[in-house]
Enzyme design. Structure first.
Site, PDB file in Angstrom:
ATOM      1  N   VAL A   1      29.744  20.317 -27.447  1.00 37.28           N
ATOM      2  CA  VAL A   1      29.489  20.441 -26.003  1.00 37.28           C
ATOM      3  C   VAL A   1      29.897  20.065 -24.737  1.00 37.28           C
ATOM      4  CG1 VAL A   1      27.390  21.829 -27.837  1.00 37.28           C
ATOM      5  CG2 VAL A   1      27.232  19.558 -27.125  1.00 37.28           C
ATOM      6  N   ASP A   2      29.836  18.799 -25.403  1.00 39.79           N
ATOM      7  CA  ASP A   2      30.187  17.745 -23.576  1.00 39.79           C
ATOM      8  C   ASP A   2      31.443  17.876 -22.950  1.00 39.79           C
ATOM      9  OD1 ASP A   2      31.300  16.546 -25.710  1.00 39.79           O
ATOM     10  OD2 ASP A   2      30.039  14.912 -25.542  1.00 39.79           O
ATOM     11  N   ASP A   3      31.819  17.324 -22.358  1.00 37.79           N
ATOM     12  CA  ASP A   3      33.442  17.731 -21.743  1.00 37.79           C
ATOM     13  C   ASP A   3      34.505  16.504 -22.431  1.00 37.79           C
ATOM     14  OD1 ASP A   3      32.579  19.029 -19.753  1.00 37.79           O
ATOM     15  OD2 ASP A   3      31.789  17.209 -18.478  1.00 37.79           O
TER      16      ASP A   3
END
Ligand code: WT7
Length: 690
Positions: free
Chosen positions: A559-561
């Site tokens: 869910v992060d980069d």
């Protein structure tokens, strides 16, 4: 009989009740089809399994979370400790509101993981058992080592390292392909208390230099070259370039010990610098084949492994000795239902955490026979893996979904022309496995006889966190099923509130487990900020997850980069930094896109300097820039020329919009009115196919 067996298997963990699915198959009975998406272990499999029923799992899991000290110290007592740990089995603070984050297991206990992997097994009578089968890139090139021989080779290298002044706590960088010397090097470091930092031999000179500058090793271990498939890669030349770079950055390495991998290239063809360079084969065999163990505290560091985050430079994940040892040994044993007669093959490279925990430490702590493969899984053709399985009678085969997907594109006859009857358990790791790949793996590779352990975990967790226990649970294709012993997963919403029952949200973990990483090397602040501040009181994994009505966990990706390309973790920020080093690139924004084989691909938007025209040549040189800065595995799949990037009025790039453009979901762009210049969106769409 089967019905009763299925019935007894259907009792799920507290709260979830009974599995409501009726369309079930039993291992070996029939194919897993789309309707039959609940697969029960056969009576035979469960009957011989270490954990043979949901009830047994539930009892063990309950004890592991209600009495972690008792649960884990019972297991730890089966290993060799020079001195037992102190009164407290573990102590922790996982809540940033209550002070610094701290995790300690078996503190005060004195041990050595190399001793437990090798000497302990030899003393127990396994000296003549094969520890490692090595299969070279070319068919017919192979070797093996028994536990006694492995111990001797490890001792020789350990003695050499001591001789050149490597001491307890010193960092040693290892840049080796999958030769037996790679696990040997890891174990030799562990034996003398040195902290190894293995750098995957697919990383570029710049990436290697960056890691050298961060951990400042006295010595680097490498080889002249390696063949992977039809290609020869001159690793020594990469190391030389990295060492030149790192000395410019103020860190010089005294010794470069180079293994002569004669199957790839010759000494004559290797660039050489006397003084710093030493040929492995010239010095190591002269050293004694026994070496005193350096006894270390359970909380002394074992290794550093760099991994990508959503921002900034790669992070040095630090694992310590005692907890990691107990955790990798135990997870290996239960998740693969390991038996002493098994032959185990994990296709991962020791340059990643999977190779640390489940090529070297976990299996060897169990006295297992491990296959180490130097080559590429599709060389000379797509049948190579099954050729190796038959050759060594592999019974446990652990791999990544990307490999499964790439092999399933080829004709099934590449699989079915091999017997594969030695296979007993299959495993998957690195990214979510899509149900169709799961079914092909299960039906075609495993002849619908072998359960699949889809193990969810991370570099940071040290070992498996959510994983099937193959004899205990009915499986659902694509679900990692239930938490391992001692693990308490929680799903939280945006505000950090724990959600119960059937739900989706962010995956966190409550409480510590022995294999957890203890810090980021040299940056405890970043450790706290990245993992413990987003949802106070919990470890935050960075993954999205849902739990179904039966209590099964389904991982849905980062869910992060961070993007996950063929199971390799890459920070979008790292690729962006590489791109903007290109003299004609002004700005870059990188997002992940779905990719049929790799899971995710890399899609890069780039803006160019004033007056520079976009061309095919420029595209190629941008891709090359990333290959050179990070490594070939991080090369962007698509470069999208962008005259401008969608930014908010405060200058923040709206990645949400870029993701939609990259995946061509143009009707789902959402609200673009908050952009500083909404017209860039149309421009980008118009250039999508340039
Ligand atoms: C990320 C960790 C752990 C060894 C290899 C990767 C993803 C890993 C699974 C799985 C779904 C998975 C997650 C995780 N991941 N295994 N079985 N199902 N996702 O280690 O480089 O630290 O990457 O890999 O997104 O956060 P890593």
């Amino acid at each position: 009989n089967y019905l009763r067996h299925v019935e007894s298997m259907s009792q799920l963990p507290s709260g979830a009740g009974k599995i409501s699915q009726l369309n079930a198959v039993v291992l070996g009975e029939s194919l897993a089809s789309e309707e039959n998406d609940l697969i029960f272990p056969s009576k035979e499999f469960s009957g011989q399994a270490l954990v043979s029923s949901p009830q047994q799992y539930m009892e063990m899991h309950k004890r592991s979370v209600e009495d972690p000290a008792g649960f884990w110290s019972d297991i730890a007592s089966e290993f060799y400790w020079k001195q037992k740990w102190g009164d407290q089995v573990f102590s922790e603070n996982l809540d940033v509101r209550k002070g610094p984050i701290r995790i300690e297991w078996f503190k005060g206990g004195i041990t050595n993981i190399c001793y437990n992997c090798l000497d302990k097994n030899v003393e127990a009578g396994l000296g003549d058992k094969i520890a490692m089968y090595w299969e070279g890139n070319e068919i017919g090139v192979d070797a093996s080592l028994t536990y006694s021989e492995l111990l001797q080779q490890v001792c020789q290298l350990a003695n050499y390292l001591k001789d050149i002044g490597v001491k307890k706590g010193d960092a040693v960088v290892i840049y080796l392909p999958m030769l037996m010397e790679l696990p040997i090097a890891m174990l030799a470091c562990a034996r003398i208390g040195a902290v190894h930092s293995v750098v995957f031999a697919g990383f570029s000179a710049d990436s290697l230099a960056q890691r050298i500058v961060d951990c400042k090793p006295k010595v680097i271990l490498t080889c002249n070259a390696v063949k992977r498939g039809p290609k020869t890669i001159n690793l020594k030349a990469i190391v030389d370039a990295a060492l030149d770079q790192s000395s410019k950055d103020g860190v010089s390495v005294d010794v470069c010990l180079t293994y002569e991998n004669s199957s790839a290239t010759t000494r004559e063809n290797t660039k050489w610098q006397n003084g710093r360079n030493v040929w492995w084969q010239d010095v190591i065999p002269k050293y004694p084949t026994s070496c005193e163990v350096e006894w270390v505290d359970a909380e002394d560091p074992l290794f550093l492994l760099y991994t990508s985050g959503s921002t900034g430079k790669p992070k040095g994940v630090l694992h310590t000795t005692g907890g990691y040892m107990i955790y990798t040994a135990t997870t290996f044993k239960y998740a693969f239902d390991y038996k002493p007669t098994d032959v185990y093959w994990c296709t991962a490279d020791c340059g990643w955490i999977t190779g640390h925990s489940y090529v070297t430490y976990g299996p060897m702590l169990n006295g297992a026979t491990v296959v180490v493969f130097e080559g590429a899984p599709n060389y000379p053709d797509s049948g190579r893996c099954w050729d190796i399985v038959d050759k060594y009678k592999v019974s446990i085969f652990y791999t990544a979904p990307t490999l499964v997907r790439s092999l399933m594109r080829d004709d099934d006859k590449f699989v079915t022309r091999y017997s594969r009857k030695s296979l007993r358990v299959l495993g998957s790791v690195g990214e979510p496995i899509n149900p169709s790949a799961w079914r092909w793996f299960f039906n075609v590779v495993g002849d619908s006889r072998c359960p699949i352990s889809d193990t969810w975990w991370q570099t940071e967790t040290g070992g498996f966190m959510i994983t099937p226990l193959p004899g205990a649970w009915p499986q659902k294709p694509g679900s990692a099923t239930f938490p391992f012993f001692g693990v308490q997963p929680v799903i939280v919403d945006e505000k950090g509130n724990e959600i119960e029952g059937e739900c989706s949200g962010y995956l966190c973990v409550k409480g510590s487990w022995p294999g957890a990483f203890r810090t980021l090397f040299g940056d405890h602040d970043r450790y706290e900020t990245t993992y413990f501040k987003p949802f106070a009181g919990y470890y935050f994994s960075g993954d999205g997850c849902s739990r179904d009505k039966d209590g099964y966990y389904w991982l849905t990706g980062r869910v992060d980069d961070v993007i996950n390309v063929s199971g390799h973790r890459i920070g979008t920020a790292e690729v962006e930094s590489a791109l903007v080093l290109h003299p004609q690139c002004a700005e870059a924004a990188v997002v992940g896109i779905d990719h049929e084989v790799k899971g995710q691909g890399i899609y890069a938007f780039v803006t160019l300097l004033e007056g520079v025209a976009y061309s095919e040549e420029l595209r190629k040189s941008l891709v090359l820039m990333v290959r050179n800065q990070i490594g070939a595995f991080a090369a962007p799949d698509r470069i999208h020329w962008a005259p401008g990037l969608p930014k908010t009025r405060s200058g923040k790039i709206m990645r949400r919009i870029l993701r939609k453009i990259a995946s061509r979901q143009l009707e789902e762009l959402g609200d673009i009115s908050t952009l500083a210049d909404p017209s860039v969106v149309d421009q980008l769409i118009a250039l999508a196919d340039v």
